[in-house]
Enzyme design. Structure first.
Site, short mmCIF file in Angstrom:
data_model
loop_
_atom_site.label_atom_id
_atom_site.label_comp_id
_atom_site.label_asym_id
_atom_site.label_seq_id
_atom_site.Cartn_x
_atom_site.Cartn_y
_atom_site.Cartn_z
N ALA A 1 4.53 4.12 2.79
CA ALA A 1 4.05 2.88 2.21
C ALA A 1 4.26 1.75 3.21
CB ALA A 1 4.81 2.56 0.93
N LYS A 2 3.68 0.62 2.96
CA LYS A 2 3.96 -0.58 3.75
C LYS A 2 3.58 -1.78 2.92
CE LYS A 2 5.36 -1.29 8.06
NZ LYS A 2 6.08 -0.30 8.85
N GLY A 3 4.23 -2.89 3.17
CA GLY A 3 3.89 -4.12 2.47
C GLY A 3 3.85 -5.28 3.43
N ASP B 1 10.76 -4.97 8.24
CA ASP B 1 9.77 -4.72 9.30
C ASP B 1 9.65 -6.06 10.05
OD1 ASP B 1 7.75 -2.43 10.04
OD2 ASP B 1 6.58 -4.26 10.17
N VAL C 1 0.85 -1.19 0.00
CA VAL C 1 0.00 0.00 0.00
C VAL C 1 0.89 1.23 0.00
CG1 VAL C 1 -1.71 1.35 1.30
CG2 VAL C 1 -1.91 -1.14 1.18
#
Ligand code: GLU
Length: 416
Positions: free
Chosen positions: A104-106, A145, A59
């Site tokens: 963002a992050k995934g 992460d 995202v």
């Protein structure tokens, strides 16, 4: 009552900042909505020959201040809503510390511990190739992460580079130093947690030497945070991991606990000379500083009243829910919020990206000095706004971050 989700928390916090800033509904809606969300299938050939299909996400919440930036997590509970919340927090975090990125992050919904090393490599490379159209050093730069590490970033960089036909070090950060990583990135989030804790203690006139500390989570962030705090003179009395925690009133030696894990122990639980406690008990210990450095939502309305620490320094993203926050605030607990306290990781990710783009690398002292400067300035900005408006450090941090992003939108205008 079900615990508030990370996305509900993030949206609740955004609403608080929007109110402080007097944002109109349109701008509020723009900031609440991710710019781009991608959901991908990640088919995996298991070592036994069977096929399983995992779900992956990326995202990109906002690009108004620069390329999107944020980690990738491998965790069985990861879903699109969680990734949306985490991406939004990255946007405010980057704006708050003044680095030129959006958020963002995934994630991939998988327990990395259930996979062999080669399966993990296959998952990582397939996920990387699925999100490849939307990542790149000018577009979106992933990082480690929860459940991912240097090796994961190495595989992503290699997969991306193979498709480009040349080596692109700047596509991810948190890489090994040997292939374009930065000195000091490995411990950066933890070092930042320490700086944030010391700023809060100093502001309250409390000497950090001898201050008692409990750290929840003994992974990349919590383990080194415990060690740095101990090395700086704090008394770390408790730490924990997924299997439980350990307590020693006279103080633990985090370096010895880390060494024991490296030698093959599965958990901090069982370390010689310690008493075993639960993760819940750790959060309720009578210590000066509590560092939740594991997952989101661990301090909520259900247990916040039992948190005795005077300072909560958030190493994790979203460890305190808004209703938990309200209880802590009512009790006079100082909460140094995640987007400030854990921003050391993305700060040094930014330094890594700058070094990669310039192909010019810095010493560890330069990295640590710049990190300290950046975080101290951010803390001072947050604490000044909190004092001026009589608001919590969280609301102040959110207000600064959200305000800078709203400004960028206004300045750039709306296309078409
Ligand atoms: N995953 C870290 C965070 O939540 C680091 C992100 C990055 O370095 O891009 O802030």
């Amino acid at each position: 009552m079900p615990r508030m989700s990370a996305l509900d928390s993030a949206l609740h916090q955004l609403a608080g900042a929007a109110e402080q800033l007097g944002l109109d509904d349109g701008m509020h809606q723009l900031l609440a909505t991710p710019r781009r969300s991608m959901e991908v299938a990640v088919p995996l050939r298991r070592d036994d020959g069977s096929l399983t299909v995992l779900k992956g996400y990326r995202v990109q919440h906002n690009f108004s201040r620069g390329p999107a930036k944020g980690g990738i997590r491998f965790h069985p509970d990861t879903d699109l809503d969680e990734v949306r919340a985490l991406a939004m927090w990255m946007t405010w975090k980057c704006a708050l510390i003044g680095i030129p990125y959006g958020g963002a992050k995934g994630g991939v919904a998988v327990d990395p511990r259930s996979l062999s090393r080669i399966e993990l490599e296959r998952v990582t490379r397939r996920y990387a190739s699925e999100i490849m159209p939307i990542i790149g050093p000018e577009k979106d730069i992933p990082a480690p992460d929860v459940g991912t590490e240097e090796q994961t970033m190495d595989w992503i960089m290699d997969t991306y580079s193979a498709h480009q036909g040349y080596t692109v070090t700047g596509v991810v950060t948190g890489k090994p130093v040997s292939i374009g990583g930065s000195q000091g990135r490995g411990g950066a989030t933890s070092r930042g947690v320490m700086y944030a804790a010391f700023s809060a203690l100093a502001e309250a006139g409390v000497d950090h030497r001898g201050a008692t500390v409990a750290v929840q989570g003994f992974g990349k962030v919590g383990g080194l945070a415990a060690q740095y705090l101990h090395d700086a003179g704090c008394r770390v009395v408790a730490v924990s991991d997924v299997q439980g925690g350990v307590f020693r009133g006279a103080g633990l030696n985090p370096a010895a606990l880390i060494a024991r894990l490296r030698e093959g122990a599965e958990s901090v639980v069982g370390s010689p000379g310690t008493d075993t406690i639960t993760n819940e008990e750790l959060l309720e210990l009578d210590v000066d500083v509590l560092v939740p450095a594991a997952l989101d939502g661990v301090i909520s309305e259900e247990n916040a009243d039992r948190v005795k620490a005077r300072f909560v320094v958030e190493g994790a993203n979203g460890p305190t829910t808004p209703d938990g926050d309200a209880v802590l605030e009512g009790n006079g607990t100082v909460v140094v919020p995640d987007i400030l306290a854990n921003s050391g990781g993305v700060a040094v990710s930014y330094f890594e990206w700058v070094q990669d783009l310039q192909a010019w690398f810095w010493s560890e002292d330069e990295v640590n000095d710049r990190l300290k400067g950046l975080m101290t300035r951010a803390y001072d900005d947050v604490s000044a706004l909190a004092a001026e408006r009589g608001i919590s450090l969280r609301t102040a941090a959110q207000t600064i971050g959200v305000g800078r992003v709203a400004d960028a939108h206004r300045t750039r205008g709306l296309y078409p």
